[in-house]
Design a protein around this motif. Structure first.
Motif, PDB file in Angstrom:
ATOM      1  N   GLY A 191       0.814  -1.213   0.000  1.00 53.48           N
ATOM      2  CA  GLY A 191       0.000   0.000   0.000  1.00 53.48           C
ATOM      3  C   GLY A 191       0.842   1.255   0.000  1.00 53.48           C
ATOM      4  O   GLY A 191       1.854   1.330   0.700  1.00 53.48           O
ATOM      5  N   GLY A 192       0.427   2.248  -0.766  1.00 56.51           N
ATOM      6  CA  GLY A 192       1.162   3.494  -0.845  1.00 56.51           C
ATOM      7  C   GLY A 192       0.443   4.688  -0.253  1.00 56.51           C
ATOM      8  O   GLY A 192       0.993   5.802  -0.239  1.00 56.51           O
TER       9      GLY A 192
ATOM     10  N   ASP B  53      -0.965  12.184  -4.010  1.00 60.24           N
ATOM     11  CA  ASP B  53      -1.596  12.129  -5.325  1.00 60.24           C
ATOM     12  C   ASP B  53      -1.226  10.831  -6.037  1.00 60.24           C
ATOM     13  O   ASP B  53      -0.403  10.035  -5.561  1.00 60.24           O
ATOM     14  CB  ASP B  53      -1.257  13.358  -6.163  1.00 60.24           C
ATOM     15  CG  ASP B  53       0.231  13.504  -6.480  1.00 60.24           C
ATOM     16  OD1 ASP B  53       0.977  12.496  -6.398  1.00 60.24           O
ATOM     17  OD2 ASP B  53       0.652  14.618  -6.844  1.00 60.24           O
ATOM     18  N   ALA B  54      -1.839  10.610  -7.197  1.00 62.66           N
ATOM     19  CA  ALA B  54      -1.640   9.353  -7.916  1.00 62.66           C
ATOM     20  C   ALA B  54      -0.183   9.160  -8.317  1.00 62.66           C
ATOM     21  O   ALA B  54       0.342   8.034  -8.248  1.00 62.66           O
ATOM     22  CB  ALA B  54      -2.543   9.315  -9.145  1.00 62.66           C
ATOM     23  N   ALA B  55       0.483  10.224  -8.722  1.00 68.73           N
ATOM     24  CA  ALA B  55       1.883  10.105  -9.134  1.00 68.73           C
ATOM     25  C   ALA B  55       2.762   9.654  -7.981  1.00 68.73           C
ATOM     26  O   ALA B  55       3.642   8.783  -8.145  1.00 68.73           O
ATOM     27  CB  ALA B  55       2.378  11.439  -9.696  1.00 68.73           C
ATOM     28  N   GLU B  56       2.536  10.217  -6.795  1.00 72.56           N
ATOM     29  CA  GLU B  56       3.309   9.814  -5.618  1.00 72.56           C
ATOM     30  C   GLU B  56       2.986   8.377  -5.225  1.00 72.56           C
ATOM     31  O   GLU B  56       3.881   7.607  -4.847  1.00 72.56           O
ATOM     32  CB  GLU B  56       3.017  10.758  -4.457  1.00 72.56           C
ATOM     33  CG  GLU B  56       3.682  10.369  -3.134  1.00 72.56           C
ATOM     34  CD  GLU B  56       5.206  10.389  -3.171  1.00 72.56           C
ATOM     35  OE1 GLU B  56       5.810   9.750  -2.284  1.00 72.56           O
ATOM     36  OE2 GLU B  56       5.788  11.032  -4.067  1.00 72.56           O
ATOM     37  N   GLU B  57       1.715   7.994  -5.306  1.00 79.65           N
ATOM     38  CA  GLU B  57       1.333   6.622  -4.969  1.00 79.65           C
ATOM     39  C   GLU B  57       2.001   5.628  -5.927  1.00 79.65           C
ATOM     40  O   GLU B  57       2.494   4.577  -5.499  1.00 79.65           O
ATOM     41  CB  GLU B  57      -0.185   6.477  -5.015  1.00 79.65           C
ATOM     42  CG  GLU B  57      -0.665   5.135  -4.490  1.00 79.65           C
ATOM     43  CD  GLU B  57      -2.184   4.982  -4.528  1.00 79.65           C
ATOM     44  OE1 GLU B  57      -2.653   3.879  -4.201  1.00 79.65           O
ATOM     45  OE2 GLU B  57      -2.886   5.951  -4.906  1.00 79.65           O
TER      46      GLU B  57
ATOM     47  N   PRO C 124       8.719 -15.052  -7.704  1.00 77.92           N
ATOM     48  CA  PRO C 124       7.839 -15.262  -8.862  1.00 77.92           C
ATOM     49  C   PRO C 124       6.502 -15.911  -8.528  1.00 77.92           C
ATOM     50  O   PRO C 124       5.521 -15.695  -9.244  1.00 77.92           O
ATOM     51  CB  PRO C 124       8.681 -16.170  -9.772  1.00 77.92           C
ATOM     52  CG  PRO C 124      10.094 -15.926  -9.377  1.00 77.92           C
ATOM     53  CD  PRO C 124      10.049 -15.661  -7.908  1.00 77.92           C
ATOM     54  N   ARG C 125       6.426 -16.699  -7.435  1.00 80.90           N
ATOM     55  CA  ARG C 125       5.188 -17.425  -7.138  1.00 80.90           C
ATOM     56  C   ARG C 125       4.377 -16.820  -5.989  1.00 80.90           C
ATOM     57  O   ARG C 125       3.326 -17.342  -5.633  1.00 80.90           O
ATOM     58  CB  ARG C 125       5.482 -18.899  -6.844  1.00 80.90           C
ATOM     59  CG  ARG C 125       5.846 -19.681  -8.102  1.00 80.90           C
ATOM     60  CD  ARG C 125       5.777 -21.182  -7.849  1.00 80.90           C
ATOM     61  NE  ARG C 125       4.502 -21.651  -7.314  1.00 80.90           N
ATOM     62  CZ  ARG C 125       3.381 -21.805  -8.028  1.00 80.90           C
ATOM     63  NH1 ARG C 125       3.370 -21.517  -9.327  1.00 80.90           N
ATOM     64  NH2 ARG C 125       2.277 -22.246  -7.454  1.00 80.90           N
ATOM     65  N   VAL C 126       4.843 -15.736  -5.423  1.00 82.12           N
ATOM     66  CA  VAL C 126       4.040 -15.060  -4.404  1.00 82.12           C
ATOM     67  C   VAL C 126       3.020 -14.161  -5.098  1.00 82.12           C
ATOM     68  O   VAL C 126       3.352 -13.459  -6.055  1.00 82.12           O
ATOM     69  CB  VAL C 126       4.938 -14.231  -3.460  1.00 82.12           C
ATOM     70  CG1 VAL C 126       4.108 -13.281  -2.599  1.00 82.12           C
ATOM     71  CG2 VAL C 126       5.751 -15.157  -2.568  1.00 82.12           C
ATOM     72  N   VAL C 127       1.785 -14.204  -4.619  1.00 81.13           N
ATOM     73  CA  VAL C 127       0.760 -13.318  -5.166  1.00 81.13           C
ATOM     74  C   VAL C 127       1.016 -11.907  -4.659  1.00 81.13           C
ATOM     75  O   VAL C 127       1.189 -11.684  -3.457  1.00 81.13           O
ATOM     76  CB  VAL C 127      -0.645 -13.795  -4.748  1.00 81.13           C
ATOM     77  CG1 VAL C 127      -1.711 -12.820  -5.265  1.00 81.13           C
ATOM     78  CG2 VAL C 127      -0.906 -15.202  -5.270  1.00 81.13           C
ATOM     79  N   ILE C 128       1.025 -10.951  -5.572  1.00 84.19           N
ATOM     80  CA  ILE C 128       1.244  -9.544  -5.213  1.00 84.19           C
ATOM     81  C   ILE C 128      -0.066  -8.779  -5.365  1.00 84.19           C
ATOM     82  O   ILE C 128      -0.664  -8.758  -6.442  1.00 84.19           O
ATOM     83  CB  ILE C 128       2.335  -8.899  -6.075  1.00 84.19           C
ATOM     84  CG1 ILE C 128       3.661  -9.634  -5.914  1.00 84.19           C
ATOM     85  CG2 ILE C 128       2.499  -7.422  -5.712  1.00 84.19           C
ATOM     86  CD1 ILE C 128       4.753  -9.139  -6.841  1.00 84.19           C
ATOM     87  N   SER C 129      -0.474  -8.168  -4.274  1.00 81.82           N
ATOM     88  CA  SER C 129      -1.667  -7.334  -4.247  1.00 81.82           C
ATOM     89  C   SER C 129      -1.245  -5.887  -4.010  1.00 81.82           C
ATOM     90  O   SER C 129      -0.243  -5.638  -3.339  1.00 81.82           O
ATOM     91  CB  SER C 129      -2.587  -7.809  -3.121  1.00 81.82           C
ATOM     92  OG  SER C 129      -3.625  -6.886  -2.872  1.00 81.82           O
ATOM     93  N   VAL C 130      -1.999  -4.955  -4.539  1.00 75.39           N
ATOM     94  CA  VAL C 130      -1.756  -3.541  -4.246  1.00 75.39           C
ATOM     95  C   VAL C 130      -3.054  -2.913  -3.750  1.00 75.39           C
ATOM     96  O   VAL C 130      -4.109  -3.040  -4.371  1.00 75.39           O
ATOM     97  CB  VAL C 130      -1.204  -2.782  -5.463  1.00 75.39           C
ATOM     98  CG1 VAL C 130      -1.084  -1.284  -5.145  1.00 75.39           C
ATOM     99  CG2 VAL C 130       0.157  -3.344  -5.878  1.00 75.39           C
ATOM    100  N   ASP C 131      -2.947  -2.268  -2.609  1.00 74.66           N
ATOM    101  CA  ASP C 131      -4.061  -1.592  -1.952  1.00 74.66           C
ATOM    102  C   ASP C 131      -4.196  -0.204  -2.567  1.00 74.66           C
ATOM    103  O   ASP C 131      -3.419   0.701  -2.260  1.00 74.66           O
ATOM    104  CB  ASP C 131      -3.751  -1.519  -0.455  1.00 74.66           C
ATOM    105  CG  ASP C 131      -4.837  -0.851   0.362  1.00 74.66           C
ATOM    106  OD1 ASP C 131      -5.533   0.030  -0.161  1.00 74.66           O
ATOM    107  OD2 ASP C 131      -4.964  -1.197   1.541  1.00 74.66           O
ATOM    108  N   THR C 132      -5.174  -0.043  -3.463  1.00 70.64           N
ATOM    109  CA  THR C 132      -5.385   1.251  -4.114  1.00 70.64           C
ATOM    110  C   THR C 132      -6.827   1.376  -4.567  1.00 70.64           C
ATOM    111  O   THR C 132      -7.482   0.373  -4.862  1.00 70.64           O
ATOM    112  CB  THR C 132      -4.455   1.447  -5.321  1.00 70.64           C
ATOM    113  OG1 THR C 132      -4.596   2.796  -5.808  1.00 70.64           O
ATOM    114  CG2 THR C 132      -4.751   0.459  -6.444  1.00 70.64           C
TER     115      THR C 132
END
Length: 290
Positions: A61-62, A72-76, A92-100
């Motif tokens: 999360g950013g 702002d979106a650019a900083e995130e 390579p096999r870990v699931v990557i999620s992004v909180d946005t």
């Protein structure tokens, strides 16, 4: 009935899998860790630790959930996209999620290798599902009530909070599917604390089986939340026991994904519940047998 298999990135999870999503905050002002993993080196160290402790998903999360300095979106994007690429290269096999909750950020992190868009604010940006469909990634459909992003609830009321949660999350899930998101990649989230007071979050927990009954995989984000703190009159650094107790209840009621700070402890709680339920054998069984 919705698909029982949850597909995220390189992984498939069945209905008996209880999936740990470890939080990695790339923010200087997160409510729990106070910026402990804001620096990239510290954030990557955190990734190494949680993967070793059994995390299936790393949630990056950013932007903090609560009020604070504008991001702002650019900083995130600056805080998250290159870090997603680094984690992808390392695991390579870990699931990557992004909180946005922003489609611009979702597009950038998916291009960098993210597998899941974790939208905590309930679809305030209606372009998010389109990004998920375009990149063939997953999406979390949450209920945040009437709240705008990064605001706290004030005298929020529902005739039936669970009915509202069901209506909103299922509508978002069905909309995502109609937009082209693979239904095997869609998750719903009641979003404890978001747009809710403590009574609401307790009721959502107690009636979580109603969300599970929809067939959509259910995510719960319980870790050190205010409803735990208020229920036990515990400060933010003394909520682990309450969090784990709530986790065990949600596991028994059928939640499938758990967004957490304490990875090892959560993994143990989920494994214990799975074994009691008959979904997982004990690691060893010598007592009374030898």
């Amino acid at each position: 009935m919705k698909p029982s298999v949850l597909r995220l990135g390189p992984r498939e999870f069945t209905v008996t899998d209880r999936v740990v999503m470890a939080i990695v905050n790339r923010t200087p002002d997160s409510f729990y860790d106070r910026g402990a993993t804001f620096a990239e080196e510290k954030a990557m160290q955190r990734v190494h630790e949680v993967v070793a402790e059994g995390a299936d998903i790393v949630d990056i999360g950013g932007v903090p959930a609560g009020p604070g300095a504008d991001v702002d979106a650019a900083e995130e994007i600056d805080r998250t996209a290159s870090f997603v690429a680094a984690v992808r290269a390392a695991y390579p096999r870990v699931v990557i999620s992004v909180d946005t909750y922003r489609h611009e950020v979702a597009r950038a992190v998916c291009a960098a290798g993210a597998d899941l868009i974790n939208d905590p604010w309930g679809g305030v940006d209606d372009k998010l599902a389109g990004v998920a469909a375009e990149f063939d990634v997953g999406i979390v459909c949450a209920h945040a009530g009437p709240m705008a992003p990064r605001t706290r609830p004030f005298r929020v009321a529902y005739d039936d909070v669970v009915a509202e949660v069901l209506k909103h999350t299922v509508e978002l899930a069905e909309k995502a599917e109609s937009t082209g998101v693979d239904p095997h990649r869609i998750i719903i989230d009641p979003a404890h604390d978001f747009g809710k007071n403590t009574w609401h979050s307790l009721e959502v927990t107690r009636r979580l089986g109603e969300l599970v009954a929809t067939g959509w995989p259910v995510l719960v984000s319980l870790s050190n939340k205010d409803f735990v703190g208020e229920t036990l009159d515990a400060p933010v650094d003394d909520r682990v026991t309450g969090t784990l107790a709530t986790t065990s209840v949600c596991a028994w009621l059928g939640a499938r994904v758990y967004r957490v700070h304490q990875t090892r402890q959560t993994r143990q709680v989920l494994d214990m519940v799975a074994s009691i339920a008959g979904d997982r054998p004990p690691r060893r069984t010598t007592r009374g047998l030898a």
